[in-house]
Design a protein around this motif. Sequence first.
Motif, PDB file in Angstrom:
ATOM      1  N   LEU A  97      41.882  51.223  30.783  1.00 59.76           N
ATOM      2  CA  LEU A  97      40.755  50.595  31.093  1.00 59.76           C
ATOM      3  C   LEU A  97      39.512  51.483  30.321  1.00 59.76           C
ATOM      4  O   LEU A  97      38.825  50.850  29.785  1.00 59.76           O
ATOM      5  N   GLN A  98      39.802  52.514  30.813  1.00 57.07           N
ATOM      6  CA  GLN A  98      38.538  53.442  30.156  1.00 57.07           C
ATOM      7  C   GLN A  98      38.383  53.320  28.615  1.00 57.07           C
ATOM      8  O   GLN A  98      37.313  53.315  27.857  1.00 57.07           O
ATOM      9  N   LYS A  99      39.607  53.356  28.099  1.00 58.62           N
ATOM     10  CA  LYS A  99      39.688  53.107  26.488  1.00 58.62           C
ATOM     11  C   LYS A  99      38.969  51.700  26.339  1.00 58.62           C
ATOM     12  O   LYS A  99      38.281  51.773  25.204  1.00 58.62           O
ATOM     13  N   CYS A 100      39.614  50.680  26.975  1.00 61.19           N
ATOM     14  CA  CYS A 100      38.991  49.549  26.741  1.00 61.19           C
ATOM     15  C   CYS A 100      37.561  49.284  26.775  1.00 61.19           C
ATOM     16  O   CYS A 100      36.892  48.814  25.848  1.00 61.19           O
ATOM     17  N   TYR A 101      36.839  50.079  27.816  1.00 60.49           N
ATOM     18  CA  TYR A 101      35.514  50.040  27.750  1.00 60.49           C
ATOM     19  C   TYR A 101      34.949  50.654  26.985  1.00 60.49           C
ATOM     20  O   TYR A 101      33.549  50.143  26.426  1.00 60.49           O
ATOM     21  N   ALA A 102      35.546  51.675  26.105  1.00 60.48           N
ATOM     22  CA  ALA A 102      34.707  52.510  25.060  1.00 60.48           C
ATOM     23  C   ALA A 102      35.148  51.721  23.865  1.00 60.48           C
ATOM     24  O   ALA A 102      34.381  52.088  22.747  1.00 60.48           O
ATOM     25  N   ASP A 103      35.827  50.672  23.549  1.00 57.30           N
ATOM     26  CA  ASP A 103      36.246  50.090  22.419  1.00 57.30           C
ATOM     27  C   ASP A 103      35.044  49.256  21.915  1.00 57.30           C
ATOM     28  O   ASP A 103      34.485  48.419  22.508  1.00 57.30           O
ATOM     29  N   LYS A 104      34.761  49.651  20.505  1.00 55.95           N
ATOM     30  CA  LYS A 104      33.582  48.897  20.039  1.00 55.95           C
ATOM     31  C   LYS A 104      33.425  47.536  19.884  1.00 55.95           C
ATOM     32  O   LYS A 104      32.287  47.004  20.479  1.00 55.95           O
ATOM     33  N   SER A 105      34.696  47.041  19.916  1.00 60.03           N
ATOM     34  CA  SER A 105      34.396  45.677  19.743  1.00 60.03           C
ATOM     35  C   SER A 105      34.264  44.837  20.936  1.00 60.03           C
ATOM     36  O   SER A 105      33.621  43.715  21.083  1.00 60.03           O
ATOM     37  N   PHE A 106      34.513  45.531  22.045  1.00 61.84           N
ATOM     38  CA  PHE A 106      34.305  45.017  23.477  1.00 61.84           C
ATOM     39  C   PHE A 106      32.890  45.021  23.745  1.00 61.84           C
ATOM     40  O   PHE A 106      32.023  44.297  24.390  1.00 61.84           O
ATOM     41  N   THR A 107      32.290  46.513  23.705  1.00 59.61           N
ATOM     42  CA  THR A 107      31.045  46.688  23.874  1.00 59.61           C
ATOM     43  C   THR A 107      29.882  46.046  23.094  1.00 59.61           C
ATOM     44  O   THR A 107      28.947  45.517  23.931  1.00 59.61           O
ATOM     45  N   SER A 108      30.393  45.573  21.792  1.00 60.73           N
ATOM     46  CA  SER A 108      29.531  44.831  21.101  1.00 60.73           C
ATOM     47  C   SER A 108      29.278  43.442  21.635  1.00 60.73           C
ATOM     48  O   SER A 108      28.252  42.861  21.556  1.00 60.73           O
ATOM     49  N   MET A 109      30.424  42.955  21.906  1.00 59.81           N
ATOM     50  CA  MET A 109      30.566  41.681  22.629  1.00 59.81           C
ATOM     51  C   MET A 109      29.748  41.365  23.882  1.00 59.81           C
ATOM     52  O   MET A 109      28.971  40.723  23.950  1.00 59.81           O
ATOM     53  N   MET A 110      30.064  42.624  24.648  1.00 56.10           N
ATOM     54  CA  MET A 110      29.193  42.679  25.880  1.00 56.10           C
ATOM     55  C   MET A 110      27.763  42.563  25.624  1.00 56.10           C
ATOM     56  O   MET A 110      26.893  42.291  26.343  1.00 56.10           O
ATOM     57  N   LYS A 111      27.291  43.568  24.880  1.00 58.99           N
ATOM     58  CA  LYS A 111      25.898  43.838  24.547  1.00 58.99           C
ATOM     59  C   LYS A 111      25.348  42.388  24.207  1.00 58.99           C
ATOM     60  O   LYS A 111      24.195  42.193  24.432  1.00 58.99           O
ATOM     61  N   ARG A 112      25.917  41.580  23.126  1.00 56.35           N
ATOM     62  CA  ARG A 112      25.394  40.608  22.632  1.00 56.35           C
ATOM     63  C   ARG A 112      24.985  39.547  23.971  1.00 56.35           C
ATOM     64  O   ARG A 112      24.253  38.529  23.719  1.00 56.35           O
ATOM     65  N   MET A 113      25.900  39.619  24.908  1.00 57.57           N
ATOM     66  CA  MET A 113      25.740  38.621  25.921  1.00 57.57           C
ATOM     67  C   MET A 113      24.587  39.300  27.258  1.00 57.57           C
ATOM     68  O   MET A 113      24.406  38.556  28.164  1.00 57.57           O
ATOM     69  N   GLY A 114      24.445  40.473  26.911  1.00 49.56           N
ATOM     70  CA  GLY A 114      23.381  41.017  27.908  1.00 49.56           C
ATOM     71  C   GLY A 114      24.237  41.629  29.058  1.00 49.56           C
ATOM     72  O   GLY A 114      23.552  41.783  30.226  1.00 49.56           O
ATOM     73  N   PHE A 115      25.661  41.709  29.157  1.00 47.00           N
ATOM     74  CA  PHE A 115      26.199  42.199  30.239  1.00 47.00           C
ATOM     75  C   PHE A 115      26.211  43.688  30.292  1.00 47.00           C
ATOM     76  O   PHE A 115      26.411  44.577  29.084  1.00 47.00           O
ATOM     77  N   ILE A 116      26.322  44.198  31.608  1.00 47.58           N
ATOM     78  CA  ILE A 116      26.260  45.726  31.787  1.00 47.58           C
ATOM     79  C   ILE A 116      27.674  46.345  32.249  1.00 47.58           C
ATOM     80  O   ILE A 116      28.179  45.889  32.977  1.00 47.58           O
TER      81      ILE A 116
END
Lengths: 327, 495
Positions: free
Chosen positions: A277-296
């Motif tokens: 999960l730590q690796k998933c959280y650091a995954d760029k495509s995941f973080t960029s999706m979350m950033k686009r939606m404003g989730f922390i």
Amino acid sequence: MKLRASRNWLVLAAIVAVVFLVQGNFALGAAFPTKPITLVSSFGAGGGTDVTLRSLSSVFHHHFGQPAIVIDKPGGASIVAGDFLLSRKADGYTVAFLVPTGVVPEVYTYFREATYTSEDLKPVCLMSIVAFGLYVKDDSRFQTLEDLLNYGKQHPGKLAYAHNGRGHSYHLLMEMVKDRNNIETQDVPFKSGADIAMQVLGGHVDFGLSQTAGTVDSLIKAKNLRLLAVAHSERLPVAPEVPTFEELGYKFRPHYGALFVPKATPDNIVTLLREGLQKCYADKSFTSMMKRMGFIIQYAGPEVIEDYIKTEKEIIKPLLKKLGFAK
Amino acid sequence: MIEHIVNGFSLTFGLSNLLLMSLGMFIGIVVGAIPGLNSMQLIPISIPFTFWMKPHLALMFLLSEYVGSIYGGSISAILINTPGTPAAVATVIDGYPLAKQGKSGKALKMALYSSIFGDIFSTCVLIVGAVVLARIAMKFGPAEMAAVILFSLTLTATVLGKSIIKGLIAAVGGLILGVVGSDPITGTPRMMFSVYELSQGIGLVPVIMGLFAVSEVFVQLERKFTTRKIKGHLPESPKKEDQRVSLREFLSVKRSVFLGTIVGTFFGTIPGVGASASAFAAYSVAQRTSRNPEKFGNGCLEGIASVEAANNATTASALIPFLTLGIPGCATVAVLAAAFMLHGVIPGPLIFVQHGDVVYSIFIGLLFVNVLMLFEAQLGMNICRKIVTGVPTGIIFPIVFVLCATGTYSVSHSVVDVILMLGFGLMGYVMYKYEYPAAPLLISFILSPIFEQAMRQALVISHGSPMVFFRHPIALVFVILTLISLVLISFLIRR
């Protein structure tokens, strides 16, 4: 001699045990996960939690070698999801996303008897912190939280606000603020954040509390809604002039979401889940999706969650008792 | 705006886009036609496949699935008495009787043409009047919502069937079933008998599958024992005009289609009502205004037309509050919301400014998708008709039974739902035997929780005063309509 022989036996046994354990570990390590992992969302389809977990599932197989299936078990302020988790095998193949009410259900027995307590769960890691806010319609007469509270003091019972379920973070924070200021209002539960925004927009309630990411964020940008206070560790980029509740003197725990497995889940599996999960959280495509939606999205280990659970028992429980929401 | 429309056109009519849309449409129709599976399950599964697509492509693909699945639901409703999706429940009432008369082709084509009409009309409404309609939708608070649902409940009187008393008993049964679950205000459990799986209430899919599909399986099973029929499940009339809809026929039901479309568009705009309720409302409006209301329920084209126009009109109009305010109009659109946000297209008042080209390509795509539907649905319905007219009942219904069980299981991954489905199947069979209609039970089951929540929310806001339903103008209008409707019903009963 006899001693020595038995010691030899012991050593042999120990070696065998270690080999077995290591092998067992290794086998388990290599063998987990061998089938898709179910991520249980505690809120309805299309909501913030659902979107977050579905985005997580999109990068999940890169780091676990197996896909993740998201299923929604909404209701009971995430107790339904917790119940569901505990009805499954403690093998790490079912991981539930729970919010405070589902993590420490023993504190909330006034609202619903859960079949489990926080003792039955094992925290995997933190997933997200939800920033939420108190907002009014843009043309509302209330400019600050103080305006609102003053009006509430002068007109007891006149104000009505929308939240997403009694005993949930939004409701509790507001009840705490009300209690501190000796205010009486009506509170109306709705199903989702979007519903709450709709009720405030339509003027059916005076104000609402819900998460700001997504719908509310875009309505604030479009000047349809206006924030009066933010429940987060810092001010929000969408409205940097709006103070946080903490700045205004109301200390509350964050509305967090974390991933849990049943208590009996083997530690080595939980460790593997954490690493992946730590690796998933650091995954760029995941973080960029979350950033686009404003989730922390925030990784934090089980100790942080244990700490939140402690706060829940020490601070929220007395609050509930004071409000008459505890037996 | 013109610039956006031009951009929208160029975004829509790429080869890859057309291929994706027709693929989405095809998958939608197939999934919609399979009992128990619908877009609520299809779209979340499809979302990860769209991550690599450009936003407008991804959204058009998902919307094609959504539109296709609503039509697909009517195929199984007409051919095997099993609504493929909750939206197609009301299609069963007239669709299946018409198919049993050997006119399955006529029924399916009527459903298709009115679906397309409803869809195109409400898409046009979406394009032209989205912002204005969203303002009206905003006016619907708890009090208004409760009044609308109350009015819809009285409309169910038209589907009560031959015996009013039996129809009312069924309707009350539905209301009671809708109370199971959690209290909408306090969140405390009730009438669950400690069955944890019921905390969200009894699922819609097990009820629909049980009452319509499984009970039909039992009925056919009994028939199989009493008569030895080896022919195909459905008869087929050899006359060509029984398998198609002539222009004159379509024009003869134009009023039903139009009314259905208006009702569907209206109900879709108000968040939380849903396609199945709007289809029922359209059905009863069509029946009450029809010149020959007695034909409804016996394979009447007007019935099929109004229902299908309404449920497809709901699909596009449910996008109105969603695109303009970010508030999903129905459960499936709530699922689509996730896809929109993941592709960075945040619905809300600013969507037209920030993503104007994407929005207009969606509008144009939604219109064009109907052309695709015209062709792909014909293909799909012909295959399905071949199956049900060629394959004996004894083979079709075991397959239907398995599909129902797996479909029901797939919704919530719970065996309790499958057991419930069987239970409702038995109940539906007994109801059929004693001539209790299933439709009123279902519609009041759907409306009961919405009504209770809205009414209690309104009463919390008003400090318990029922005057709230008379003080709000929109609510008052619907309360008066409800009273008129009740007077009409009692008049009908006396007659």
